[in-house]
Design an enzyme around this catalytic site. Structure first.
Site, PDB file in Angstrom:
ATOM      1  N   SER A 157       0.850  -1.192   0.000  1.00  0.00           N
ATOM      2  CA  SER A 157       0.000   0.000   0.000  1.00  0.00           C
ATOM      3  C   SER A 157       0.879   1.233   0.000  1.00  0.00           C
ATOM      4  CB  SER A 157      -0.901   0.013   1.234  1.00  0.00           C
ATOM      5  OG  SER A 157      -1.513   1.284   1.410  1.00  0.00           O
ATOM      6  N   TYR A 183      -0.631  -0.224  10.512  1.00  0.00           N
ATOM      7  CA  TYR A 183      -0.969  -0.604   9.133  1.00  0.00           C
ATOM      8  C   TYR A 183       0.210  -0.326   8.204  1.00  0.00           C
ATOM      9  CZ  TYR A 183      -3.366  -0.789   4.636  1.00  0.00           C
ATOM     10  OH  TYR A 183      -3.736  -1.085   3.332  1.00  0.00           O
TER      11      TYR A 183
END
Length: 309
Positions: A157, A183
Site C-alpha cells: 500500500s 498498518y
C-alpha cells in the site's frame, strides 16, 4: 531498468489479462470474496485458471464463487476457508492443498483496526497482513516450486511510506499503539517480503513482486473515520479507483508475460513504481526495498512462527 507496460491507473483487470491464456494453471486468491480480491479472481478465472478463493467466511466465498462462475462461464472456481490471523487455519489450508500452484495472490488484509492481538500476542494488522501471508507462502512453497514459472503477488500500500518496520517493537509492546502506524509497517513488511522471497526463491522458478492497488472504497476502509474519509474524498486527496481498476496491478504482476522471472519489485498503476520523493504522492520508499531489512524481516518472521519471539 524500470519496468513499464502499456497499462496505467485507468486500466482494468480484464484489460490487463486480455489475450493471456491461463488454461491449466491454478491460482489462490486470499480475500477473494469481495473488493479487489473478487475482481482479481474474476480476471484469472475468465482467462482459464482454476481459482481457489481463500476466505475467512466460507459462506461469503460460496456466494462470490457462484457469481464468478456465472460471469466467467468457468466451472473451476473453488472455495477454501482461511483465517490469516489464525496460524492453525493457515496450517490447515497448506496441509489440504494438493498438486502444483502457479499463482498465489496475497490479497487479503485488515486496515487501521483498533488494537487487537492474536493468541500469540502479535499485533493483528502485522499478524494478518504479513505473518499470515508469510506462513501461507512458505507452506505452499513446494507447490509453487513444483509448478514451474510460478508467481506470488504481495499486496502492499502507499501507506508503507509512513513507517518502516520497527524491529525493536514490531508488536507495539512498548510504544503506544497507533492504528495508522501499525498498518503502514505491515505494508512495508509485505513489500520487503517480495524482495527477500524473490532472492531466496528465484532459483526455484518462483517470481515474487509487491503491488499497491490504489485507493478503492471497500470493506477494507471500514475502520477509517468517516468524517476524515469524506474530507479526503471532497478535497481530492485520493483519486479512487473502481475495484476492477484496483485489481489490475495484481493481475498484471500475476500474469503479464514480460514479468516472467522479473521480481523483487514494487508496482503501482500497472507499472514499476518510481522511487518516492518527499513531498510528492506515490512511489516506493527505500525502506520498503532495503535488502538488509528484508533479510532481517524474514528471520524475524521465522522466529515468530517458531514461537521464539
Amino acid at each position: 531498468m524500470r519496468i513499464t507496460t502499456p497499462f496505467d491507473e485507468r486500466s482494468t483487470a480484464a484489460e490487463v489479462v486480455a489475450g493471456v491464456d491461463l488454461t491449466g494453471r491454478r491460482a489462490v486468491v486470499t480475500g477473494g470474496s469481495s473488493g479487489i480480491g473478487v475482481e482479481t479472481a474474476r480476471a484469472l478465472a475468465a482467462a482459464g485458471a482454476e481459482v481457489t478463493l481463500a476466505v475467512r467466511d466460507p459462506e461469503a466465498g460460496r456466494r462470490s464463487a457462484e457469481d464468478l462462475r456465472s460471469s466467467t462461464g468457468s466451472k473451476q472456481v473453488l472455495v477454501a476457508p482461511l483465517d490469516l490471523a489464525d496460524q492453525r487455519s493457515v496450517r490447515a489450508f497448506v496441509a489440504a492443498w494438493e498438486g502444483p500452484l502457479h499463482l498465489l495472490v496475497n490479497n487479503a488484509g485488515v486496515m487501521r483496526t483498533p488494537e487487537q492481538r492474536t493468541p500469540e500476542g502479535w499485533e493483528l494488522q502485522f499478524a494478518t497482513n504479513h505473518l499470515g501471508h508469510f506462513a501461507l507462502a512458505a507452506g505452499l512453497h513446494p507447490a509453487l516450486a513444483a509448478a514451474g514459472h510460478a508467481r506470488v503477488v504481495s499486496l502492499s500500500s502507499v501507506a508503507h511510506l509512513q513507517a518502516p518496520v520497527d524491529f525493536d517493537d514490531i508488536h507495539f509492546r512498548r510504544r503506544a499503539y497507533d492504528p495508522g502506524t501499525a498498518y503502514a509497517q505491515s505494508k512495508t513488511a509485505t513489500a520487503l517480503f517480495a524482495v527477500e522471497a524473490q532472492r531466496r526463491w528465484a532459483g526455484h522458478g518462483i517470481t515474487v513482486n509487491a503491488v499497491h492497488p490504489g485507493a478503492i472504497l471497500s470493506n477494507l476502509t471500514r475502520h477509517m473515520d468517516q468524517e476524515a474519509l469524506d474530507a479526503t474524498i471532497a478535497t481530492g486527496g485520493y483519486v479512487f479507483k473502481t475495484p476492477e481498476q484496483g485489481a489490475a496491478t495484481s493481475v498484471l504482476a500475476a500474469t503479464w508475460p514480460q514479468l516472467d522471472g522479473v521480481g523483487g519489485r514494487y508496482f503501482e498503476d500497472c507499472n514499476q513504481a518510481h522511487a518516492h520523493v518527499d513531498g510528492t504522492p506515490g512511489g516506493v520508499a527505500a525502506h520498503a526495498l532495503d535488502p538488509e531489512a528484508a533479510d532481517r524481516l524474514w528471520q524475524a518472521s521465522l522466529d515468530s512462527l517458531a514461537g521464539t519471539v
